[in-house]
Design a protein around this motif. Structure first.
Motif, PDB file in Angstrom:
ATOM      1  N   LEU A  92       4.821  80.619  31.232  1.00  0.00           N
ATOM      2  CA  LEU A  92       5.741  82.107  31.148  1.00  0.00           C
ATOM      3  C   LEU A  92       5.589  82.389  29.596  1.00  0.00           C
ATOM      4  O   LEU A  92       5.220  81.563  28.628  1.00  0.00           O
ATOM      5  CB  LEU A  92       7.259  81.798  31.214  1.00  0.00           C
ATOM      6  CG  LEU A  92       7.080  81.587  32.614  1.00  0.00           C
ATOM      7  CD1 LEU A  92       8.818  81.301  33.088  1.00  0.00           C
ATOM      8  CD2 LEU A  92       6.679  82.599  33.761  1.00  0.00           C
TER       9      LEU A  92
ATOM     10  N   THR B 116       9.665  85.106  36.960  1.00  0.00           N
ATOM     11  CA  THR B 116      10.928  85.364  36.342  1.00  0.00           C
ATOM     12  C   THR B 116      11.709  86.394  37.211  1.00  0.00           C
ATOM     13  O   THR B 116      12.857  86.497  37.059  1.00  0.00           O
ATOM     14  CB  THR B 116      10.746  86.319  35.111  1.00  0.00           C
ATOM     15  OG1 THR B 116       9.655  87.285  35.427  1.00  0.00           O
ATOM     16  CG2 THR B 116      10.106  85.204  33.863  1.00  0.00           C
TER      17      THR B 116
ATOM     18  N   TYR C 101      15.547  91.993  29.903  1.00  0.00           N
ATOM     19  CA  TYR C 101      15.947  90.528  29.754  1.00  0.00           C
ATOM     20  C   TYR C 101      17.137  90.678  28.554  1.00  0.00           C
ATOM     21  O   TYR C 101      17.225  91.757  28.070  1.00  0.00           O
ATOM     22  CB  TYR C 101      14.661  89.929  28.868  1.00  0.00           C
ATOM     23  CG  TYR C 101      14.232  90.475  27.865  1.00  0.00           C
ATOM     24  CD1 TYR C 101      14.539  90.666  26.572  1.00  0.00           C
ATOM     25  CD2 TYR C 101      13.009  91.387  28.240  1.00  0.00           C
ATOM     26  CE1 TYR C 101      13.760  91.585  25.627  1.00  0.00           C
ATOM     27  CE2 TYR C 101      12.056  92.190  27.300  1.00  0.00           C
ATOM     28  CZ  TYR C 101      12.562  92.213  25.972  1.00  0.00           C
ATOM     29  OH  TYR C 101      12.095  92.894  25.046  1.00  0.00           O
TER      30      TYR C 101
ATOM     31  N   ALA D 259      11.975  80.623  30.480  1.00  0.00           N
ATOM     32  CA  ALA D 259      12.503  79.942  31.431  1.00  0.00           C
ATOM     33  C   ALA D 259      13.703  78.694  30.614  1.00  0.00           C
ATOM     34  O   ALA D 259      14.379  78.151  31.299  1.00  0.00           O
ATOM     35  CB  ALA D 259      11.636  78.948  32.342  1.00  0.00           C
TER      36      ALA D 259
ATOM     37  N   PRO E  81      17.314  81.081  30.927  1.00  0.00           N
ATOM     38  CA  PRO E  81      17.226  82.175  32.173  1.00  0.00           C
ATOM     39  C   PRO E  81      18.694  82.958  32.132  1.00  0.00           C
ATOM     40  O   PRO E  81      19.166  82.730  33.036  1.00  0.00           O
ATOM     41  CB  PRO E  81      17.167  81.084  33.226  1.00  0.00           C
ATOM     42  CG  PRO E  81      17.592  79.828  32.857  1.00  0.00           C
ATOM     43  CD  PRO E  81      17.417  79.726  31.321  1.00  0.00           C
TER      44      PRO E  81
END
Lengths: 555, 348
Positions: free
Chosen positions: A77, A92, A214, A224, A227
C-alpha cells in the motif's frame, strides 16, 4: 420518492433535455444515468424520469456473515492519492470510503457526500456532507475532513499524485497547489468548490479509486499502519504478495448499516496467486478461492468448465498502439509526418486485432478514445481499412524502407494485440521489427518508446482520458500529440454540462483524432470476473472499483 | 580442526562482503533505482518526480557511502527532502527522534527495510526461510532415501535387468526439468481433465497448514529431479566398490551377498553421494524458485524473484548473505562428514 435530487434542490436545467433525448432514443440508458446523476439527480429519480423503476439491488437477498476469498495480487500500500493499481484500493476499501460512487450502469451515487449541486455552467459545486458519519476512532466526519482531502488531492507536487490531474481545474498552475478560495467550507456539513473555469468531470474524478477519503492521521508510506477510516471493515493482516485479510470492525457503527447498504461478509481474504491465470484456475479447482479479481482471454471459458459463474461488463478499458510523434529514430522523426501515421492506421483492421488480441471479447473501436459507453460519444467514422492505399501513402511520404520498431509488454492480451498490429503492417508491405519488453522494465520509459502499446482503464466521461493523455504537455501524453485546436476544443467541451451540446464539440475532437491518426485504438474490452455459485453482489465493475461492501453470500 | 573452521569462517565473511558489494553495485545502477522509484511511487511518474523521490530517500548518495550505511560503518543518512519532510534511514524514512541510532547496518543487527513488503527484512526473511525449510525437509525425506535405495539396488549388480531399468528411470528423471515435470504432474493429478484429481495444484494453503493433498505435488516435483541425479552418483560409486579387491576377497571367503552389501560396500559407496547430497542443499534453497513460483508457495526462492524484479535492494542483500552462509556451511559440513565416512582423510 419525495426528492428528485440528492439535496432536494430543483432539477438541473439540462435534465429536461436528457429526458427528451432518452425518450427519442438518442441517449442510451447508461449515458442518461451518467449525465443526470452527475448533476445531482438521485438514481431512483433518474430511472423514474425514464418511466422505469430502479432495479432491485441483488444484495437484498444476501445473508449476514460468512467469508469470501478472492484471488488478487496483494500489493504494497501507499499514499491513496498515488494508487496505481486498483488492487490496492480493494484492500483499503475496507476502511477508506469514497465521496461518490460510480456504478456500472453509469450512475453516480453519493457515499460520504449526501448530495451535490452543480450550477449551470459547472463552475460551482456545492457538496453536502453526509450526517451521522464517524471515523472508526470516534472522531466526527466533517466538512473540514472533506476540504482537507480535496486540498491534498490538488497538491501536484506530491510524488505520484494522480488526483491532481483529476482536480486540475482547482490546481493553481504556478504553485502546484489548490487555488486560493477554491475550496470553501461553508458550514459543518457543506463544502463549496469555486472553479475558475467550467469542469464537468469533477464528480467523476471523485469516484475514481485513488480518491479514497482518509483521516488526517494517515501513514502515507503504508496506510495499513493507521487504519482510521469510515468503512465497516478493519485490516487484520496485510502480507504483501501473499495475503491480505479484512474483518468486520466489531463495535463500530458503520453509517451504511442504517442505510441498508450491506457489508454482509464478516471476513474478506485476498489471496495472491501471482500473475499467471493458470495458477488461478488451479486455486479455484483446489477450492482455495471463491472468485477471481479479473479473468482474461481464454481463461474466461476455462473457469466455466469448472462450474464457476461469469459476470461480464462491456467497458471503456482499452489498449492504444501508437506512434510517438516526437520520437527520434536514427536522426529523423518518422512519426511526425501525418502521412506515415495515417498509413499505419489504414493498414490495420481493428476487427482482426480484437479477434487475435482479445479473443473477440469486446467491441471494435475507431481509434478515437471515446466510445459508445461515454455520454458524449459522437458517431464519427473511423479510418478506412485499405492496406494498398496505406503502402501508397507511406511511399508518398518516402518512408517505405523505414524499419518501424513496435514494442510491447510481455503479458497475454497486450502482447497478442500488438503482434496482430505488427503482422498486419507487415502484410501491407511495411518494414516492421517487433520488440517485447519484460514487465519489470517496460514502464521505465513508457511514454518515450517510438511505437508501442499501453493499456488504459475505463473513465466515466469521454473527455477525461482525452485530457489526461492527449492534451499538449501532459505527463501521460505518450503520443507527443500537440494540437492547439484540440486543446481549445477540449476546454470548450469540459465547460459544457449538457452532453448533447458537448457532442457537437466532440464531433470536431474525434474528427481531429482520426485526421491526425494519433493512435490505433482497436477495441473496447469486455471485462470478466468469475465466482463460485452462491455469492451475490460480486459482479465485475466497469472501472474495477472496489465496492466490496456489496458482496455477500446468497440467502 | 578448530583452525580449519576459523579459516572457513574468514573465507565466508570475505565472500559475503564481495558478493553483497556486487549485488549492491548492480542494484544501485540508476536504471534499477528508476524501477524502484516507479514501483514505490507511481508507475506513470515523471522523470523529475523520480529524481526527487530518490534524492529524498538517500538513494542518490555515493555508492561507497550507501554501502557503508548498509554495513553499519557509516552513519545513516538524515535528509531534509524537497517536500519539506525529514527522513532518516534509521527511522525507516520517518522523521528522526532522540532515540534514533546513528548507525543502523548489518553489523548492528539491522538488516534494513524491504521496500516491497513494507516490512523489516529481518521480519520477512525468517518466515520465507521457514517455508522453504519445510519444503526442503520433506524433499530430503523423500529424495535421499529413495535415491540411495535406487542407486544401491542398481549398482549392486552392474548390467543386470534391475540396473538397466532403474538407470533408465533415473536418467529420465534427471533429464526432466521441474518446469516440465511440475506442469505434467499438475495436469495429471490436479485437474479434472484425466479424472485423477487427487491432489491440489497449488501449495498456497500449505503455508498455514501442510496436508498430503497440497504438499505432495511440489515435493515430488523437486524430489524426482534431484533423485535421479543422486541415484546415478550412488550407482556409479556402488559399482566401483563392488569390484574392489576387498569385496572380491569377502565373496571368495563365502560371505553372503546381503552381508557384503550392507557391511562392507555401503559405507565406502556413500562417500561420493554424500558430497552430492550436501551440494543439493544450497541448490534446493535457490533452485526451488521454479517450484515455489509454479505452486505459489511463498518461500525463499519466491522472495528472491520478487526482490530482484522490484529491485528491493535490502531484501536482495539479505537473501545474498543467507545464501552465502548456507552454501559455505554445507561445504563445511560435507568436509567434516568426509572424515567420519573415510578415516583416511585428515583435516588439519
Amino acid at each position: 420518492m419525495t426528492n428528485k435530487t440528492l439535496t432536494g434542490a430543483p432539477l438541473h436545467s439540462a435534465v429536461g433535455i436528457y429526458v427528451k433525448d432518452a425518450n427519442a432514443g438518442k441517449l442510451s440508458r447508461r449515458e442518461f444515468m451518467a449525465r443526470t446523476t452527475a448533476l445531482g439527480v438521485t438514481s431512483a429519480a433518474a430511472y423514474g424520469l425514464l418511466g422505469l423503476t430502479q432495479p432491485a439491488a441483488a444484495a437484498g437477498h444476501a445473508q449476514q456473515g460468512g467469508t469470501m476469498r478472492m484471488q488478487m495480487e496483494v500489493r504494497a500500500l501507499k499514499d491513496p492519492r498515488a494508487f496505481d493499481w486498483t488492487q490496492m484500493a480493494y484492500v483499503t476499501a475496507g476502511w477508506l470510503e469514497y465521496l461518490v460512487e460510480y456504478n456500472s450502469d453509469g450512475s453516480f451515487e453519493p457515499m460520504l457526500l449526501s448530495g451535490w449541486e452543480v450550477n449551470d455552467d459547472a463552475t460551482t459545486y456545492t457538496l453536502s456532507i453526509r450526517q451521522g458519519v464517524t471515523w472508526n476512532n470516534g472522531d466526527a466526519f466533517t466538512a473540514e475532513d472533506v476540504a482537507r482531502v480535496i486540498t491534498d488531492w490538488c497538491d501536484s507536487e506530491a510524488e505520484g499524485n494522480s488526483m491532481a490531474g483529476r482536480m486540475s481545474a482547482l490546481v493553481d498552475a504556478d504553485t502546484g497547489k489548490a487555488i486560493e478560495g477554491g475550496i470553501e467550507v461553508v458550514d459543518a456539513s457543506t463544502v463549496r468548490l469555486n472553479l475558475p473555469l467550467s469542469d464537468i468531470t469533477l464528480i467523476a474524478g471523485m469516484s475514481d479509486y485513488p480518491a479514497a477519503v482518509y483521516h488526517s492521521s494517515i501513514d502515507r508510506e503504508n496506510p495499513a499502519n493507521t487504519p482510521v477510516g469510515t468503512g465497516p471493515y478493519m485490516i487484520e493482516s496485510n502480507e504483501v504478495g501473499v495475503k491480505a485479510v479484512l474483518v468486520r470492525n466489531e463495535g463500530f457503527e458503520w453509517w451504511g448499516y442504517a442505510e441498508g447498504k450491506g457489508a454482509y461478509l464478516d471476513r474478506i481474504e485476498y489471496i495472491d496467486y501471482g500473475t499467471d491465470p493458470s495458477a488461478w484456475v488451479a486455486a479455484a479447482a483446489a477450492d482455495e478461492v471463491d472468485m477471481t479479481f479479473e479473468t482474461v482471454g481464454d481463461f474466461v471459458n476455462v473457469f466455466e468448465t469448472i462450474g464457476y459463474e461469469r459476470s461480464e461488463v462491456p467497458s471503456g478499458a482499452t489498449i492504444v498502439i501508437r506512434p510517438n510523434q516526437a520520437a527520434e529514430v536514427n536522426g529523423i522523426k518518422p512519426y511526425a509526418d501525418v502521412r506515415v501515421r495515417k498509413a499505419i492506421a489504414m493498414a490495420v483492421n481493428n476487427e482482426v486485432c480484437l479477434e487475435l488480441g482479445y479473443a473477440n471479447q469486446g467491441i471494435v473501436a475507431r481509434n478515437q478514445h471515446v466510445g459508445p459507453m461515454h455520454p458524449e460519444y459522437a458517431d464519427v467514422a473511423g479510418t478506412p481499412f485499405d492496406p494498398e492505399g496505406a503502402l501508397a501513402l507511406l511511399t508518398e511520404a518516402g518512408m517505405q524502407d523505414f524499419e518501424m520498431e513496435i514494442s510491447s509488454i510481455d503479458d497475454d492480451w497486450r502482447k497478442n494485440t500488438t503482434d496482430a498490429v505488427a503482422a498486419q503492417l507487415r502484410d501491407a508491405g511495411f518494414n516492421v521489427k517487433r520488440t517485447i519488453i519484460p514487465g519489470s522494465t517496460f514502464w521505465n520509459d513508457w511514454t518515450d518508446y517510438p511505437f508501442s502499446s499501453t493499456n488504459w482503464n475505463h473513465r466515466p466521461l469521454g473527455t477525461q482520458v482525452l485530457g489526461l493523455a492527449y492534451r499538449t504537455g501532459e505527463a501521460w501524453n505518450e503520443f507527443a500529440f500537440s494540437n492547439a485546436e484540440f486543446d481549445a476544443l477540449l476546454d470548450e467541451a469540459n465547460a459544457i454540462a449538457d452532453a448533447d451540446a458537448r457532442r457537437e464539440v466532440m464531433v470536431k475532437i474525434q474528427q481531429i483524432l482520426v485526421d491526425e491518426a494519433v493512435t490505433i485504438l482497436p477495441y473496447w474490452r469486455t471485462i470478466y470476473r468469475h465466482a463460485k455459485p452462491g455469492f451475490v453482489g460480486w459482479e465485475m465493475h466497469i472501472a474495477y472499483l472496489p465496492q466490496i461492501y456489496k458482496i455477500g453470500i446468497a440467502a | 580442526m578448530g583452525l580449519f573452521i576459523l579459516r572457513r569462517l574468514g573465507v565466508m565473511i570475505l565472500t559475503a562482503i564481495c558478493l553483497t558489494f556486487i549485488v549492491f553495485w548492480l542494484t544501485n545502477l540508476f536504471p534499477k533505482l528508476e524501477v524502484l522509484a516507479k514501483t514505490q511511487g507511481n508507475f506513470r511518474m515523471s522523470d523529475e518526480a523520480v529524481v526527487s523521490y530518490l534524492d529524498n530517500r538517500g538513494y542518490m548518495q555515493a555508492l561507497p557511502v550507501k554501502y557503508g550505511q548498509w554495513l553499519g560503518v557509516v552513519p545513516g543518512y538524515v535528509i531534509e527532502g524537497s517536500d519539506g519532510e525529514v527522513r532518516a534511514k534509521c527511522e525507516r524514512n520517518a522523521a528522526p527522534t532522540e532515540d534514533t541510532p546513528t548507525f543502523c547496518g548489518v553489523i548492528q543487527g539491522d538488516w534494513g527495510f524491504s521496500t516491497v513488503a513494507k516490512e523489516d527484512v529481518a521480519n520477512v526473511l525468517p518466515t520465507r526461510l521457514g517455508n522453504t525449510g519445510k519444503l526442503m525437509f520433506w524433499v530430503l525425506v523423500v529424495m535421499v532415501p529413495g535415491a540411495l535405495i535406487i542407486g544401491v539396488l542398481a549398482g549392486m549388480r552392474e548390467g543386470s535387468r534391475t540396473d538397466r531399468s532403474l538407470s533408465t528411470v533415473s536418467i529420465i528423471a534427471t533429464a526432466t526439468p521441474e518446469y516440465v515435470s511440475g506442469v505434467i504432474l499438475i495436469a495429471l493429478f490436479a485437474t479434472p481433465l484425466f479424472g485423477m484429481q487427487y491432489f491440489k495444484g497449488t501449495a498456497t494453503s500449505a503455508m498455514d497448514d501442510i496436508t498430503f493433498g497440497n504438499f505432495f505435488l511440489p515435493v515430488m516435483t523437486i524430489a524426482i529431479y534431484g533423485m535421479g541425479y543422486i541415484a546415478r552418483m550412488t550407482r556409479a560409486s556402488m559399482t566401483e566398490v563392488m569390484t574392489a579387491q576387498y569385496v572380491r576377497t569377502a565373496r571368495l571367503k563365502g560371505v553372503s551377498f546381503p552381508n557384503i552389501v550392507m557391511k562392507h560396500a555401503l559405507r565406502n559407496a556413500l562417500i561420493a553421494p554424500f558430497t552430492v547430497i550436501m551440494l543439493q542443499v544450497p541448490w534446493l534453497l535457490n533452485g526451488v524458485v521454479i517450484v515455489e513460483t509454479l505452486f505459489n508457495y511463498k518461500g525463499f526462492g519466491w522472495e528472491l524473484v520478487r526482490a530482484a524484479s522490484n529491485n528491493d535492494i535490502e531484501m536482495l542483500l539479505g537473501v545474498s548473505v543467507i545464501s552465502v552462509i548456507v552454501v559455505l556451511m554445507t561445504q563445511l559440513i560435507s568436509d567434516i562428514g568426509y572424515v567420519f565416512l573415510n578415516p583416511r582423510i585428515r583435516i588439519s
